[in-house]
Design a protein around this motif. Structure first.
Motif, PDB file in Angstrom:
ATOM      1  N   SER A  78      10.500   0.941  -7.007  1.00  0.00           N
ATOM      2  CA  SER A  78      11.490   1.875  -6.459  1.00  0.00           C
ATOM      3  C   SER A  78      11.887   2.951  -7.463  1.00  0.00           C
ATOM      4  N   LYS A  79      11.653   2.715  -8.734  1.00  0.00           N
ATOM      5  CA  LYS A  79      11.954   3.700  -9.774  1.00  0.00           C
ATOM      6  C   LYS A  79      10.859   4.767  -9.879  1.00  0.00           C
ATOM      7  N   TYR A  80       9.746   4.532  -9.204  1.00  0.00           N
ATOM      8  CA  TYR A  80       8.593   5.420  -9.278  1.00  0.00           C
ATOM      9  C   TYR A  80       8.665   6.448  -8.152  1.00  0.00           C
ATOM     10  N   GLN A  81       8.403   7.707  -8.479  1.00  0.00           N
ATOM     11  CA  GLN A  81       8.506   8.785  -7.500  1.00  0.00           C
ATOM     12  C   GLN A  81       7.368   8.789  -6.481  1.00  0.00           C
ATOM     13  N   GLY A  82       6.195   8.282  -6.878  1.00  0.00           N
ATOM     14  CA  GLY A  82       5.027   8.320  -6.006  1.00  0.00           C
ATOM     15  C   GLY A  82       4.992   7.174  -5.007  1.00  0.00           C
ATOM     16  N   GLU A  83       3.838   7.034  -4.380  1.00  0.00           N
ATOM     17  CA  GLU A  83       3.620   6.018  -3.351  1.00  0.00           C
ATOM     18  C   GLU A  83       2.992   4.774  -3.976  1.00  0.00           C
ATOM     19  N   ILE A  84       3.454   3.602  -3.562  1.00  0.00           N
ATOM     20  CA  ILE A  84       2.904   2.343  -4.046  1.00  0.00           C
ATOM     21  C   ILE A  84       2.559   1.469  -2.847  1.00  0.00           C
ATOM     22  N   ASN A  85       1.282   1.106  -2.772  1.00  0.00           N
ATOM     23  CA  ASN A  85       0.802   0.262  -1.683  1.00  0.00           C
ATOM     24  C   ASN A  85       0.146  -0.982  -2.253  1.00  0.00           C
ATOM     25  N   LEU A  86       0.369  -2.093  -1.586  1.00  0.00           N
ATOM     26  CA  LEU A  86      -0.291  -3.344  -1.913  1.00  0.00           C
ATOM     27  C   LEU A  86      -1.148  -3.722  -0.710  1.00  0.00           C
ATOM     28  N   TYR A  87      -2.316  -4.277  -0.978  1.00  0.00           N
ATOM     29  CA  TYR A  87      -3.238  -4.639   0.100  1.00  0.00           C
ATOM     30  C   TYR A  87      -3.625  -6.110   0.005  1.00  0.00           C
ATOM     31  N   LYS A  88      -3.636  -6.742   1.164  1.00  0.00           N
ATOM     32  CA  LYS A  88      -4.148  -8.108   1.304  1.00  0.00           C
ATOM     33  C   LYS A  88      -5.057  -8.084   2.529  1.00  0.00           C
ATOM     34  N   SER A  89      -6.314  -8.417   2.307  1.00  0.00           N
ATOM     35  CA  SER A  89      -7.281  -8.432   3.412  1.00  0.00           C
ATOM     36  C   SER A  89      -7.267  -7.112   4.187  1.00  0.00           C
ATOM     37  N   ASP A  90      -7.289  -6.014   3.474  1.00  0.00           N
ATOM     38  CA  ASP A  90      -7.340  -4.661   4.046  1.00  0.00           C
ATOM     39  C   ASP A  90      -6.093  -4.256   4.827  1.00  0.00           C
ATOM     40  N   LYS A  91      -5.038  -5.047   4.799  1.00  0.00           N
ATOM     41  CA  LYS A  91      -3.779  -4.661   5.424  1.00  0.00           C
ATOM     42  C   LYS A  91      -2.856  -4.107   4.357  1.00  0.00           C
ATOM     43  N   SER A  94       6.384 -10.369   3.197  1.00  0.00           N
ATOM     44  CA  SER A  94       5.643 -10.575   4.444  1.00  0.00           C
ATOM     45  C   SER A  94       4.137 -10.710   4.217  1.00  0.00           C
ATOM     46  N   MET A  95       3.670 -10.381   3.019  1.00  0.00           N
ATOM     47  CA  MET A  95       2.253 -10.547   2.700  1.00  0.00           C
ATOM     48  C   MET A  95       1.872 -12.022   2.692  1.00  0.00           C
ATOM     49  N   GLY A  96       2.833 -12.874   2.361  1.00  0.00           N
ATOM     50  CA  GLY A  96       2.570 -14.314   2.316  1.00  0.00           C
ATOM     51  C   GLY A  96       1.529 -14.684   1.274  1.00  0.00           C
ATOM     52  N   LEU A  97       1.568 -14.014   0.128  1.00  0.00           N
ATOM     53  CA  LEU A  97       0.575 -14.269  -0.920  1.00  0.00           C
ATOM     54  C   LEU A  97       0.731 -15.661  -1.515  1.00  0.00           C
ATOM     55  N   GLN A  98      -0.350 -16.407  -1.526  1.00  0.00           N
ATOM     56  CA  GLN A  98      -0.387 -17.765  -2.051  1.00  0.00           C
ATOM     57  C   GLN A  98      -1.261 -17.821  -3.308  1.00  0.00           C
ATOM     58  N   GLU A  99      -1.220 -18.943  -3.977  1.00  0.00           N
ATOM     59  CA  GLU A  99      -2.014 -19.157  -5.190  1.00  0.00           C
ATOM     60  C   GLU A  99      -3.488 -18.835  -4.923  1.00  0.00           C
ATOM     61  N   ASN A 100      -4.103 -18.145  -5.871  1.00  0.00           N
ATOM     62  CA  ASN A 100      -5.517 -17.759  -5.878  1.00  0.00           C
ATOM     63  C   ASN A 100      -5.882 -16.658  -4.895  1.00  0.00           C
ATOM     64  N   GLU A 101      -4.900 -16.066  -4.214  1.00  0.00           N
ATOM     65  CA  GLU A 101      -5.204 -14.927  -3.344  1.00  0.00           C
ATOM     66  C   GLU A 101      -5.216 -13.639  -4.171  1.00  0.00           C
ATOM     67  N   VAL A 102      -5.980 -12.686  -3.690  1.00  0.00           N
ATOM     68  CA  VAL A 102      -6.138 -11.407  -4.381  1.00  0.00           C
ATOM     69  C   VAL A 102      -5.280 -10.352  -3.690  1.00  0.00           C
ATOM     70  N   VAL A 103      -4.584  -9.567  -4.487  1.00  0.00           N
ATOM     71  CA  VAL A 103      -3.819  -8.433  -3.987  1.00  0.00           C
ATOM     72  C   VAL A 103      -4.340  -7.178  -4.702  1.00  0.00           C
ATOM     73  N   SER A 104      -4.570  -6.124  -3.925  1.00  0.00           N
ATOM     74  CA  SER A 104      -4.989  -4.841  -4.496  1.00  0.00           C
ATOM     75  C   SER A 104      -3.760  -3.960  -4.640  1.00  0.00           C
ATOM     76  N   ILE A 105      -3.703  -3.241  -5.743  1.00  0.00           N
ATOM     77  CA  ILE A 105      -2.555  -2.394  -6.069  1.00  0.00           C
ATOM     78  C   ILE A 105      -3.021  -0.953  -6.095  1.00  0.00           C
ATOM     79  N   GLU A 106      -2.397  -0.101  -5.263  1.00  0.00           N
ATOM     80  CA  GLU A 106      -2.729   1.314  -5.205  1.00  0.00           C
ATOM     81  C   GLU A 106      -1.470   2.124  -5.484  1.00  0.00           C
ATOM     82  N   VAL A 107      -1.541   2.980  -6.483  1.00  0.00           N
ATOM     83  CA  VAL A 107      -0.422   3.853  -6.812  1.00  0.00           C
ATOM     84  C   VAL A 107      -0.916   5.288  -6.728  1.00  0.00           C
TER      85      VAL A 107
END
Length: 84
Positions: free
Chosen positions: A25-38, A50-63
């Protein structure tokens, strides 16, 4: 875009979601996280939870915006260091 693997047995719960959202929230740009292309809003605790990230799952970070690489690394570091 960076990827992070959730190492915590409890996944991403309220405390780490709050840490990610507060930093984002301190960042002026856009921040998106992806799980299974969502796409999820990295500035919203509820969206992260709401992502429901569990152990060993991969999350992609796009800024998108100034100093995007540094912000991606900072978010990845939070995810990498969640241990509980």
């Amino acid at each position: 875009m960076l990827e992070a693997v959730v190492k915590s047995k409890n996944g991403i719960h309220a405390r780490p979601a709050s840490m990610i959202a507060n930093l984002s929230s301190k960042y002026q740009g856009e921040i998106n996280l992806y799980k299974s292309d969502k796409k999820y809003n990295g500035k919203s605790i509820m969206s992260i939870m709401s992502m429901g990230l569990q152990e060993n799952e991969v999350v992609s970070i796009e800024v998108i915006g100034d100093q995007a690489d540094e912000m991606e690394l900072a978010i990845k570091e939070i995810i990498d260091n969640i241990t509980d």
